[in-house]
Design an enzyme around this catalytic site. Structure first.
Site, PDB file in Angstrom:
ATOM      1  N   SER A 195     -61.081 -80.891 -15.512  1.00 48.75           N
ATOM      2  CA  SER A 195     -61.054 -81.856 -16.603  1.00 48.75           C
ATOM      3  C   SER A 195     -60.104 -83.013 -16.279  1.00 48.75           C
ATOM      4  CB  SER A 195     -60.663 -81.153 -17.908  1.00 48.75           C
ATOM      5  OG  SER A 195     -60.892 -81.975 -19.022  1.00 48.75           O
ATOM      6  N   ASP A 461     -71.916 -81.080 -20.974  1.00 50.53           N
ATOM      7  CA  ASP A 461     -71.357 -79.728 -21.057  1.00 50.53           C
ATOM      8  C   ASP A 461     -70.703 -79.431 -22.410  1.00 50.53           C
ATOM      9  OD1 ASP A 461     -69.046 -81.223 -20.986  1.00 50.53           O
ATOM     10  OD2 ASP A 461     -68.240 -80.359 -19.145  1.00 50.53           O
ATOM     11  N   HIS A 505     -77.768 -95.178  -3.514  1.00 47.89           N
ATOM     12  CA  HIS A 505     -76.463 -95.262  -4.163  1.00 47.89           C
ATOM     13  C   HIS A 505     -76.576 -96.011  -5.491  1.00 47.89           C
ATOM     14  CE1 HIS A 505     -72.081 -95.332  -4.420  1.00 47.89           C
ATOM     15  NE2 HIS A 505     -72.184 -96.605  -4.803  1.00 47.89           N
TER      16      HIS A 505
END
Length: 633
Positions: A195, A461, A505
């Protein structure tokens, strides 16, 4: 596990397990291979936001309660004192929002060592609820890892990066930690950051550029850091940070949202997690420093390319903040953002990630929110004018040989908010009227209504949106091998592979593969053509949330196998095969009631030991199961 099994497992070198637990990786090719004894490697753990214990460094008498604060008393987190002496606890936690100093009556400092990051609130009930790294450390002890091989580097997660160095000399100490580990054990370190710990490590790398002569910078990194595992990294920020700024996030603690907001806005680190645009960059302070020039403060904010103004929402799924402002309080700064305006009626203003990071939001509500001036002060002094670099700018691939970016995905995640005045006084003056979530293929409101925006096929998430987590896919090479495999043990029948997928990219790369229902997968994106001397991989774990990913046994298993593969002299590929996954520990064996025997007979057998209370507990690895690891070379 039986004695013979333990002996065989130990022969694989306990340090390989250490890499599994504390984040290791090595490459097979000469450019990225560690030449030396793997037992000399160390693991450096950098915890995330609110994941380090804070202890009192004052004597504070708390009236009407017998629970006072004395030096070394636990402050973050002691739920007993939080419940019984909340005002005292608040004084020990809060910082001055302008200069980041402690409250006059109490100050707290981060604890040190591994105990500072295992459980935030130790106790029979509170311990399991506040566990962070405890399970990882148990694995280290179980497999005999030496105590000096694992180093935690806790920090005061309330501070901005500048203040971390100014008050605690944190980055000087971190540099000494790497150098001490090299001298003590004779090898480089593996960095495992979770994190906001990734933000801390990124700042360290930039700070190091100014500390070491340019010609020695990469040499120092190669000598001291072998691999970097970025887990759950908010690479472009997290929208939850701005939610905390405007209304407060309690994280399940028994405090009001207003109290949580007061604390959050006194911590300058809250802005470190602010969402920002991938299209805007700051000045190159490194080259300015060594060219002898002085960067002008008014040019240190952002330089955005044309794509920023041609695309919607700064590349994010939607506008992050939509806020109602009384028309009489609208400033000239806000006029450009107005969607409608009627005399006497509130006006809805919308703000993109760029307009959050450059301060436009706070300027727009400056006359209506008491915290805006304080937030603008922190934003400019501690981030835009940071002497090292502006942290609210997109990441480039770290100049480290081996980089693994790991995150959870496919969970409903907040990406935007609607705010309105609540009619209550500060700090409860804003109320969330709606929340925008990213779901797979669409954006939905809290009521379930579909919302317009840039919805993607993959979600975040639960804490950090996919757009931010997946930025590290830009670090991959021009060709990528994609493998999708079930998370549980499997026989390889449900593994999908795509080789040499073209990767441009700046564009996302998605696994176009069919998933079986109700099966959790892990998707590996691995360099097929690497940057010379570098190796990069991205791992997406289905249905794994932000806070629990560091306790994921699937992640631990994959790290173990990758390291086992890497240390084998006969390994022919850079990454471990995903063709099959069998049990690696006794706890992975279980009883198959349908077949009336232990599952995975190739690996497991029924072997009763005194004290076993059920059939599954008596299923253990066969004494020769360790040889099965040879298939992963």
């Amino acid at each position: 596990m039986g004695a013979n099994s333990k002996t065989v497992t130990a022969s694989f070198t306990v340090i390989a397990v250490f890499f599994l637990i504390c984040g290791g990786g090595a490459a097979v090719e000469d450019e990225t291979e560690f030449h030396g004894d793997y037992s000399k490697l160390s693991g450096i753990i950098i915890p995330g936001f609110a994941s380090t214990q804070l202890r009192a460094w004052s004597i504070l008498d708390c009236p009407y309660t017998p629970l006072d604060f004395n030096p070394l008393d636990l402050v973050w987190l002691d739920t007993t004192k939080l419940l019984s002496a909340v005002n005292c606890w608040f004084k020990c936690m809060v910082l001055d929002p302008y200069n980041q100093t402690d409250h006059p009556e109490c100050k707290s400092r981060p604890d040190s060592g591994l105990s500072a990051i295992t459980e935030l609130d130790p106790g029979y009930i509170t311990g399991p609820l506040s566990t962070v790294w405890k399970e990882w450390l148990k694995w280290c002890v179980e497999f005999g890892i030496e105590a000096n091989a694992i180093v935690a580097v806790p920090y005061d997660w309330r501070l901005s990066p500048t203040k971390l160095e100014e008050r605690d000399l944190y980055f000087h100490k971190l540099k000494l930690t790497f150098e001490t580990a090299l001298k003590l054990r004779g090898g480089p370190s593996i960095v495992f950051a979770h994190s906001m710990g990734n933000n801390v490590f990124r700042y360290f790398l930039e700070w190091l550029r100014l500390e070491i002569a340019p010609k020695h910078y990469l040499e120092w990194l190669d000598q001291h850091i072998h691999a970097y595992f970025a887990v759950g990294a908010p690479l472009l920020g997290s929208v939850e940070a701005i939610k905390s700024t405007l209304s407060g996030v309690t994280f399940g603690l028994p405090v009001s949202e207003g109290t949580a907001r007061l604390l959050s806005n006194s911590f300058a680190s809250s802005l470190w997690l602010m969402p920002f645009s991938k299209n805007c960059k700051g000045d190159n302070t490194f080259w300015t420093h060594f060219s002898g020039g002085a960067a002008k403060k008014d040019k240190r904010v952002y330089h955005c390319d044309d794509e920023e103004y041609q695309s919607k929402y700064s590349g994010w799924p939607t506008n992050i903040i939509n806020i109602e402002i009384p028309s009489t309080s609208v400033t000239e700064t806000a006029l450009a953002n107005m969607t409608s305006m009627e005399c006497g009626l509130p006006t809805l203003l919308s703000f993109t990630a760029r307009e959050l990071a450059d301060g436009t939001l706070f300027k727009a509500i400056e006359d209506y929110d008491p915290d805006s001036k304080r937030m603008l002060h922190q934003l400019k002094k501690l981030y835009h004018d940071d002497p090292v670099f502006n942290p609210l700018t997109p990441w480039e691939r770290p100049p480290i040989k081996n980089v693994f970016c790991i995150y959870g995905a496919h969970l409903k995640t907040e990406v935007g908010y609607y705010f309105a005045p609540s009619g209550k006084p500060y700090p409860d003056n804003w109320i969330i009227t709606d929340v925008i979530y990213e779901t797979e293929g669409s954006l939905v409101s809290r009521s379930g209504t579909v919302v317009d925006g840039n919805a993607g096929p993959i979600t975040g998430d639960e804490t950090v949106p996919y757009h931010s987590l997946s930025w590290c896919k830009n670090w991959l090479g021009p060709k990528v091998n994609i493998t999708m495999a079930p998370q549980p043990e499997h026989d390889g029948s449900d593994v999908h592979v795509e080789l040499n997928v073209e990767h441009e990219h700046g564009s996302d790369i998605i696994a176009n593969m069919t998933k079986a229902p109700r099966v959790k997968y892990i998707t590996f994106y691995e360099d097929s053509e690497s940057i010379p001397g570098k190796r990069t991989a991205v791992w997406e774990l289905d249905k794994t949330n932000h806070r629990n990913i560091v306790r994921s046994p699937v992640l631990m298993r994959e790290l173990w196998l990758q390291m086992w593969h890497d240390i084998q002299p006969g390994a022919k590929s850079k990454f471990v095969t995903k063709a099959k996954r069998g049990p690696l520990r006794d706890t992975d064996c279980y009883w198959d009631y349908g077949k009336a025997c232990c599952a995975w007979q190739e690996y497991c057998e029924y072997r009763y030991s005194f004290g076993d209370v059920h059939l599954g507990q008596s299923c253990r690895l066969r004494n020769t199961s360790a040889n099965m690891l040879l298939q992963y070379i």
